[in-house]
Design an enzyme around this catalytic site. Structure first.
Site, short mmCIF file in Angstrom:
data_model
loop_
_atom_site.label_atom_id
_atom_site.label_comp_id
_atom_site.label_asym_id
_atom_site.label_seq_id
_atom_site.Cartn_x
_atom_site.Cartn_y
_atom_site.Cartn_z
N LYS A 92 -2.43 -14.66 -15.10
CA LYS A 92 -3.57 -15.26 -14.40
C LYS A 92 -4.84 -15.00 -15.22
CE LYS A 92 -6.28 -14.57 -10.19
NZ LYS A 92 -6.39 -13.88 -8.89
N SER A 136 9.49 0.68 8.81
CA SER A 136 10.36 0.11 9.81
C SER A 136 10.71 -1.32 9.43
CB SER A 136 9.64 0.15 11.16
OG SER A 136 10.20 -0.78 12.03
N THR A 173 -8.70 -9.26 -3.90
CA THR A 173 -9.21 -7.90 -4.08
C THR A 173 -8.46 -6.82 -3.30
OG1 THR A 173 -10.88 -8.61 -2.47
CG2 THR A 173 -11.55 -8.44 -4.76
N ALA A 193 0.84 -1.21 0.00
CA ALA A 193 0.00 0.00 0.00
C ALA A 193 0.87 1.26 0.00
CB ALA A 193 -0.92 -0.02 1.21
N ILE A 235 9.69 -3.81 12.04
CA ILE A 235 8.30 -4.28 12.05
C ILE A 235 8.02 -5.16 10.83
CG2 ILE A 235 5.87 -3.55 11.92
CD1 ILE A 235 6.69 -1.08 13.55
C1 LIG Z 1 -3.42 -14.19 4.41
C2 LIG Z 1 -3.44 -13.05 3.45
C3 LIG Z 1 -3.36 -13.29 2.08
C4 LIG Z 1 -3.43 -12.23 1.17
N1 LIG Z 1 -3.41 -12.48 -0.17
C5 LIG Z 1 -3.63 -11.46 -1.04
C6 LIG Z 1 -3.70 -11.67 -2.43
O1 LIG Z 1 -3.51 -12.79 -2.92
N2 LIG Z 1 -3.96 -10.61 -3.23
C7 LIG Z 1 -4.15 -9.35 -2.74
O2 LIG Z 1 -4.45 -8.42 -3.50
N3 LIG Z 1 -4.01 -9.11 -1.44
C8 LIG Z 1 -3.77 -10.11 -0.58
N4 LIG Z 1 -3.66 -9.86 0.76
C9 LIG Z 1 -3.65 -8.48 1.22
C10 LIG Z 1 -2.28 -7.86 0.96
O3 LIG Z 1 -1.28 -8.63 1.60
C11 LIG Z 1 -2.25 -6.43 1.46
O4 LIG Z 1 -3.34 -5.71 0.97
C12 LIG Z 1 -1.00 -5.73 1.00
O5 LIG Z 1 0.13 -6.47 1.33
C13 LIG Z 1 -0.90 -4.36 1.60
O6 LIG Z 1 -0.51 -4.39 2.93
P1 LIG Z 1 -0.20 -3.00 3.61
O7 LIG Z 1 0.83 -2.29 2.82
O8 LIG Z 1 -1.48 -2.29 3.86
O9 LIG Z 1 0.36 -3.43 5.05
P2 LIG Z 1 1.77 -4.09 5.45
O10 LIG Z 1 2.36 -4.93 4.42
O11 LIG Z 1 1.54 -4.70 6.80
O12 LIG Z 1 2.73 -2.84 5.64
C14 LIG Z 1 2.67 -2.01 6.78
C15 LIG Z 1 3.86 -1.09 6.78
O13 LIG Z 1 3.73 -0.18 7.87
C16 LIG Z 1 4.95 -0.14 8.56
N5 LIG Z 1 4.69 0.20 9.96
C17 LIG Z 1 3.72 -0.29 10.77
N6 LIG Z 1 3.83 0.24 12.01
C18 LIG Z 1 4.88 1.11 11.96
C19 LIG Z 1 5.49 1.96 12.90
N7 LIG Z 1 5.09 2.04 14.18
N8 LIG Z 1 6.55 2.69 12.50
C20 LIG Z 1 7.00 2.64 11.23
N9 LIG Z 1 6.46 1.85 10.29
C21 LIG Z 1 5.42 1.10 10.66
C22 LIG Z 1 5.55 -1.53 8.39
O14 LIG Z 1 6.92 -1.53 8.63
C23 LIG Z 1 5.19 -1.80 6.95
O15 LIG Z 1 6.16 -1.21 6.11
C24 LIG Z 1 -3.55 -10.91 1.67
C25 LIG Z 1 -3.57 -10.67 3.05
C26 LIG Z 1 -3.52 -11.72 3.94
C27 LIG Z 1 -3.55 -11.44 5.42
#
Ligand SMILES: Cc1cc2nc3c(=O)[nH]c(=O)nc-3n(C[C@H](O)[C@H](O)[C@H](O)COP(=O)(O)OP(=O)(O)OC[C@H]3O[C@@H](n4cnc5c(N)ncnc54)[C@H](O)[C@@H]3O)c2cc1C
Length: 508
Positions: free
Chosen positions: A83, A44, A352, A21, A47
């Site tokens: 896909k 981080s 999604t 994201a 994390i």
């Molecule tokens: C089991 C599972 C399967 C999935 N499969 C799919 C799929 O096949 N297709 C799909 O589209 N999506 C899938 N998803 C969803 C997908 O993984 C996420 O939408 C995507 O990875 C985005 O994650 P994110 O960036 O929101 O969060 P994260 O990847 O968790 O990133 C969070 C970020 O915030 C940072 N952060 C958090 N707290 C702090 C702090 N205090 N200080 C500094 N930095 C911090 C972390 O270091 C990290 O960089 C799946 C999710 C799960 C749980």
């Protein structure tokens, strides 16, 4: 009526989080709006990221296109494969399977939608019985034969009905976008945020404080901090709305395995006793996972099923992820917008989540704020995104509700649970004459709904009366010819593996 005064433009944006994201947001902002705005991204390593998210849907192509990314170069960088859809096995009933394809079924004749023609034949029965609707999709025919090619432009050709997405290594995609965004001026800050500062009067976020004591301030904060929702949830207190009563799965084990054989050009979603397993083939490995409901199944059984179902040797130990399906009450509050898991999560059954990230980004671009943070625009953003979340939610619930399985407590629960009125109304309308009308900003088209409804044995009682004009013998011929054309077209395509080799093979 009042006229809004133009406020000052934004001068600095802070993105909190460097998962998929965070880097998708940073890349898009750096490409589309960053002139004169400082963009900083904090993440981080301590994390880390959620580290899953490998299956996508076709809309990701639009995102990459908007960024000007070359598709073959991207696929090489992310060890990507193509896909054509998702194969669902054991969902309607144990032993059954169908593919939800990205492309279209058949083609219209006499201006009548193909699924109505199929339904008419189904109701005529006997010699006219058309067999499964899967037999009339070029994407499914190609998928089942392990073949792939990009669609052709000529709309009269059946190969124009192909549509595709990717399987990607999400970590490599984030890295790719990081390089992209940093090249365009985004500044990455490594560090753990320990507190958040707010303006006493407005409650707007003004700065985040890192473990080393430094402050990072900004006008606008994008919360990409993952499930923790550090800014929107923890700091601004926007509550989480749980959909667990409709989507009871709340755990997943994930583990990659060595590739086994040639990569299939589709994702697999295999229903299990208290959830389902995924199989996502990349070039260098296969992603495997078992999503399950902890109220209906235990972790040891889920782990064993994951191991038993894997085709290649596991790489490393399985990781357990915990989640609750749902969304934040609002996605944008004050000067903070949540994108990604910080805003909500719907299990990955139809891949999604990355789409919702991208959709949030495109809406942000369409409603890009100035320092006034117009509440009318924020309301419109929330309305749009929430609607989109709820359409997707309904579509996912359909997979569970439309089951004839009652062999475990989990499936008994799904079969009898209350469902949202919006979904109940759709199913009821469909059961009548096979009519389905997805809402305006719904991600899933009529074709997607048809795939799951028919794939899970909800056959309408009747057909659209306009099909009475179809001449029976000509319709029989039309259906047979269509099947032949589709079979021949699928056979003419290169194998998926050869197509990758010729176009986008990653370096070993
Ligand atoms: C089991 C599972 C399967 C999935 N499969 C799919 C799929 O096949 N297709 C799909 O589209 N999506 C899938 N998803 C969803 C997908 O993984 C996420 O939408 C995507 O990875 C985005 O994650 P994110 O960036 O929101 O969060 P994260 O990847 O968790 O990133 C969070 C970020 O915030 C940072 N952060 C958090 N707290 C702090 C702090 N205090 N200080 C500094 N930095 C911090 C972390 O270091 C990290 O960089 C799946 C999710 C799960 C749980």
């Amino acid at each position: 009526m009042t006229t809004q005064q133009a406020a000052a433009p934004l001068s600095s944006i802070v993105i909190v989080g460097g998962g998929t994201a965070g880097w998708m947001t940073a890349a898009a902002i750096s490409r589309m709006v960053a002139a004169g705005i400082s963009v900083q991204l904090i993440e981080s390593d301590q994390i880390g990221t959620v580290g899953v998210g490998e299956a996508t849907i076709p809309s990701l192509r639009d995102f990459n296109l908007a960024l000007g990314i070359n598709e073959n170069e991207f696929l090489r960088a992310v060890q990507g494969t193509f896909k054509l859809g998702i194969e669902f096995s054991n969902w309607g009933n144990v032993g059954e399977r169908y593919i939800h394809p990205f492309g279209k079924y058949g083609r219209k004749t006499h201006g009548i939608d193909f699924h109505q023609i199929w339904l008419k034949q189904k109701h005529r029965g006997g010699q006219a019985d058309p067999g499964p609707i899967d037999d009339y999709s070029i994407s499914i025919a190609a998928a089942r034969n392990g073949r792939f090619s990009r669609p052709v432009a000529n709309p009269d050709a059946i190969l124009s009905a192909l549509n595709y997405a990717y399987h990607i290594d999400a970590g490599r995609y984030a890295q790719y976008l990081r390089d992209y965004a940093e090249d365009r001026g985004v500044k990455r800050i490594e560090g753990k945020i320990i507190s958040v500062e707010q303006a006493p009067d407005s409650g707007n976020i003004t700065a985040v404080k890192l473990e080393d004591g430094s402050l990072v301030d900004g006008d606008f904060f994008v919360d990409c901090s993952g499930f923790r929702s550090l800014l929107l949830g923890e700091t601004l207190g926007v509550p989480y709305i749980s959909w667990q009563h409709w989507l009871p799965c709340d755990r997943a084990f994930a583990v990659p395995s060595a590739p086994s054989g040639r990569p299939r050009p589709y994702t697999r979603a295999m229903a299990e006793d208290s959830g389902w397993r995924w199989n996502i083939p990349l070039q260098h490995r296969t992603g495997n996972g078992h999503v399950f409901s902890s109220a209906h199944g235990d972790e040891d059984t889920a782990l064993r099923k994951l191991a038993d179902g894997m085709e290649g040797q596991a790489i490393g130990e399985p990781r357990l992820l915990r989640f609750v399906a749902g969304r934040r009450e609002k996605l944008w509050e004050k000067n903070c917008l949540a994108i990604g898991l910080s805003g909500g999560f719907i299990e990955p059954l139809e891949s999604t989540s990355i789409h919702l990230i991208q959709s949030g980004i495109f809406r942000l671009m369409a409603l890009f704020p100035d320092a006034g943070f117009d509440p009318v625009e924020i309301r419109e953003y929330n309305r749009w995104l929430i609607e989109e979340y709820e359409h997707i939610r309904d579509f996912i619930i359909l997979h569970y509700r439309a089951t004839e399985r009652s062999n475990t407590d989990f499936w008994k629960y799904c079969q009898t649970m209350e469902i949202p009125d919006s979904l109940a109304a759709k199913i009821e309308l469909w059961r009548g004459k096979g009519r389905i009308f997805p809402a305006g900003n719904s991600l899933f088209t009529e074709e997607s709904w048809i795939a799951v409804l028919l794939g899970q044995n909800i056959i309408p009682h009747s057909v659209d009366p306009v099909t009475a004009m179809l001449p029976p013998e000509a319709t029989d011929r039309f259906m047979q010819q269509l099947q032949t054309i589709i079979d021949q077209a699928a056979q003419s395509l290169p194998s998926h593996a050869d197509y990758i080799l010729a176009n986008c093979q990653a370096e070993k």
